[in-house]
Design an enzyme around this catalytic site. Structure first.
Site, mmCIF file in Angstrom:
data_model
loop_
_atom_site.group_PDB
_atom_site.id
_atom_site.type_symbol
_atom_site.label_atom_id
_atom_site.label_comp_id
_atom_site.label_asym_id
_atom_site.label_seq_id
_atom_site.Cartn_x
_atom_site.Cartn_y
_atom_site.Cartn_z
ATOM 1 N N GLY A 14 0.807 -1.214 0.000
ATOM 2 C CA GLY A 14 0.000 0.000 0.000
ATOM 3 C C GLY A 14 0.839 1.263 0.000
ATOM 4 O O GLY A 14 2.070 1.233 -0.103
ATOM 5 N N ILE A 16 1.717 3.767 2.222
ATOM 6 C CA ILE A 16 2.803 3.938 3.188
ATOM 7 C C ILE A 16 3.537 2.621 3.423
ATOM 8 O O ILE A 16 4.719 2.594 3.757
ATOM 9 C CB ILE A 16 2.290 4.529 4.518
ATOM 10 C CG1 ILE A 16 3.444 5.109 5.358
ATOM 11 C CG2 ILE A 16 1.508 3.495 5.318
ATOM 12 C CD1 ILE A 16 4.102 6.322 4.749
ATOM 13 N N LEU A 38 -1.402 -13.209 -5.781
ATOM 14 C CA LEU A 38 -1.323 -12.511 -7.060
ATOM 15 C C LEU A 38 -1.903 -13.393 -8.149
ATOM 16 O O LEU A 38 -1.696 -14.608 -8.171
ATOM 17 C CB LEU A 38 0.135 -12.170 -7.389
ATOM 18 C CG LEU A 38 0.898 -11.331 -6.343
ATOM 19 C CD1 LEU A 38 2.350 -11.144 -6.787
ATOM 20 C CD2 LEU A 38 0.234 -9.991 -6.122
ATOM 21 N N SER A 111 -2.187 -0.584 12.704
ATOM 22 C CA SER A 111 -2.361 0.402 11.634
ATOM 23 C C SER A 111 -2.915 1.711 12.190
ATOM 24 O O SER A 111 -4.100 2.002 12.082
ATOM 25 C CB SER A 111 -3.283 -0.156 10.549
ATOM 26 O OG SER A 111 -3.258 0.668 9.410
ATOM 27 N N ASP A 112 -2.024 2.508 12.798
ATOM 28 C CA ASP A 112 -2.363 3.857 13.252
ATOM 29 C C ASP A 112 -1.861 4.846 12.196
ATOM 30 O O ASP A 112 -2.511 5.095 11.212
ATOM 31 C CB ASP A 112 -1.702 4.156 14.601
ATOM 32 C CG ASP A 112 -2.395 3.478 15.768
ATOM 33 O OD1 ASP A 112 -3.517 3.014 15.600
ATOM 34 O OD2 ASP A 112 -1.801 3.428 16.860
ATOM 35 N N PHE A 113 -0.700 5.430 12.422
ATOM 36 C CA PHE A 113 0.030 6.237 11.438
ATOM 37 C C PHE A 113 -0.637 7.552 11.050
ATOM 38 O O PHE A 113 -0.285 8.152 10.047
ATOM 39 C CB PHE A 113 0.350 5.418 10.170
ATOM 40 C CG PHE A 113 1.256 4.262 10.449
ATOM 41 C CD1 PHE A 113 2.615 4.448 10.565
ATOM 42 C CD2 PHE A 113 0.741 2.991 10.639
ATOM 43 C CE1 PHE A 113 3.460 3.386 10.859
ATOM 44 C CE2 PHE A 113 1.571 1.923 10.937
ATOM 45 C CZ PHE A 113 2.934 2.121 11.044
ATOM 46 N N LYS A 133 -9.960 2.317 15.326
ATOM 47 C CA LYS A 133 -8.539 2.223 15.660
ATOM 48 C C LYS A 133 -8.338 2.186 17.172
ATOM 49 O O LYS A 133 -7.461 1.467 17.675
ATOM 50 C CB LYS A 133 -7.783 3.396 15.046
ATOM 51 C CG LYS A 133 -7.747 3.361 13.520
ATOM 52 C CD LYS A 133 -6.760 4.365 12.968
ATOM 53 C CE LYS A 133 -6.578 4.167 11.461
ATOM 54 N NZ LYS A 133 -5.476 4.968 10.922
ATOM 55 N N PRO A 259 -13.026 12.135 4.540
ATOM 56 C CA PRO A 259 -11.930 13.057 4.218
ATOM 57 C C PRO A 259 -12.207 14.506 4.603
ATOM 58 O O PRO A 259 -11.299 15.193 5.092
ATOM 59 C CB PRO A 259 -11.770 12.896 2.699
ATOM 60 C CG PRO A 259 -12.240 11.512 2.420
ATOM 61 C CD PRO A 259 -13.386 11.295 3.367
#
Length: 316
Positions: A14, A16, A38, A111-113, A133, A259
């Site tokens: 992904g 990041i 895949l 998965s914070d970030f 989260k 967003p």
């Protein structure tokens, strides 16, 4: 030489995630990436990225987010870093369960970030985003899993693209609120390097680490002024009022309302800078003063010389 920890990354292909994988390899860690199988339907760019990973010595593990498959690979590593995108946040419960059973993991980074979710209370769409989260954090704590929670603030290149639109020929730039609230824009490569460092650092075990280097604290108005100086062009500011943004957060369908709620939190209310870094807090640039992170000045220079491609979605 001390043996390097083996690092497993979920979501490593992904936005990041790919930076974190590259940082892990560059710092000498045996690195594994867990990815969906895949096939002929896989996006060509993902296939190419996986080929690049292979050439770097990354071990690709293909599988679904199912307990037995996850458990098998977790038993082979020391550190687990998850950078799954928001729609998959609650899938981390499966990873937590597997880590509990395996019993060998030295550190888990969920998965914070983004924002420091335990310290802000944004508009409802973003609040619901963060609640998931927060639930993951509480599950990790309750399970007794060694963790580091990361608050990386804004992905710098993504938000420079989003705010300044350097790829478009234009004479005006949208400004959210009055443009005075301070945000923190960190270059993605630095976020990745800090993340691998904190994942291996005994000082950060069972702690929250905030990425708030002083040279990357900036308001929209300051960012626009700096960009004008560097590119030699003046822009008109198209102010989007707080009332307009709040209304959009209330009327746009989900997930489009998320967003705009993030923009309100970060650039109108200034939530990233709404709390002080206290004595009990850990801040990345203070933990690693010898690491030369990319300042916002330097990041804008990158855009002038060799601009990164715009990202389609990077709200973490």
């Amino acid at each position: 030489m001390e043996k390097k920890n083996r690092i497993l990354v979920f979501g490593g292909t992904g936005y990041i995630g790919k930076n974190i994988v590259k940082a892990s390899v560059s710092l000498g860690h045996p690195t594994l990436v867990y990815t969906r199988p895949l096939n002929s339907q896989t996006c060509p760019s993902k296939t190419q990225l996986c080929n690049d990973f292979n050439s770097m010595g990354v071990t690709l593990v293909q599988g679904e987010l199912e307990h037995d498959q996850i458990l098998k690979v977790i038993k082979q590593v020391d550190i687990v870093i998850c950078v799954l995108a928001y729609p998959q946040v609650m899938e981390q419960l499966k990873i937590i369960d597997a880590i509990k059973v395996a019993g060998n993991i030295k550190r888990f980074l969920p998965s914070d970030f983004g924002v420091e979710e335990d310290r802000i209370n944004p508009l409802p769409p973003f609040q619901a985003f963060l609640d998931k989260k927060r639930n993951i954090r509480r599950e990790i704590e309750a399970a007794g899993i060694p963790y580091t929670f990361v608050s990386a603030n804004c992905f710098g290149a993504y938000f420079v693209n989003y705010l300044l639109r350097p790829y478009e020929k234009r004479d005006k730039i949208a400004v959210y609120g009055n443009g005075e609230s301070k945000a923190v824009l960190n270059y993605e490569e630095d976020i990745a390097m800090y993340t691998i460092k904190v994942a291996n650092d005994p000082r950060t075990c069972n702690r929250i680490v905030i990425y708030r280097p002083s040279k990357n604290i900036i308001s929209q108005n300051e960012l626009i002024s700096l960009w004008e100086q560097k590119c030699g062009q003046n822009f008109r500011k198209d102010f989007v009022t707080e009332e307009e943004i709040v209304k959009q957060s209330e009327t746009l369908p989900h997930p489009e309302n998320i967003p705009v709620s993030i923009l309100h939190s970060v650039f109108v209310r200034g939530d990233l800078m709404a709390f002080e870094i206290g004595e009990e807090d850990l801040e990345a640039s203070e933990l690693y003063p010898d690491y030369n992170y990319t300042s916002i000045h330097q990041l804008l220079d990158i855009f002038l010389v060799n601009p990164p491609a715009p990202a389609s979605a990077a709200f973490q």
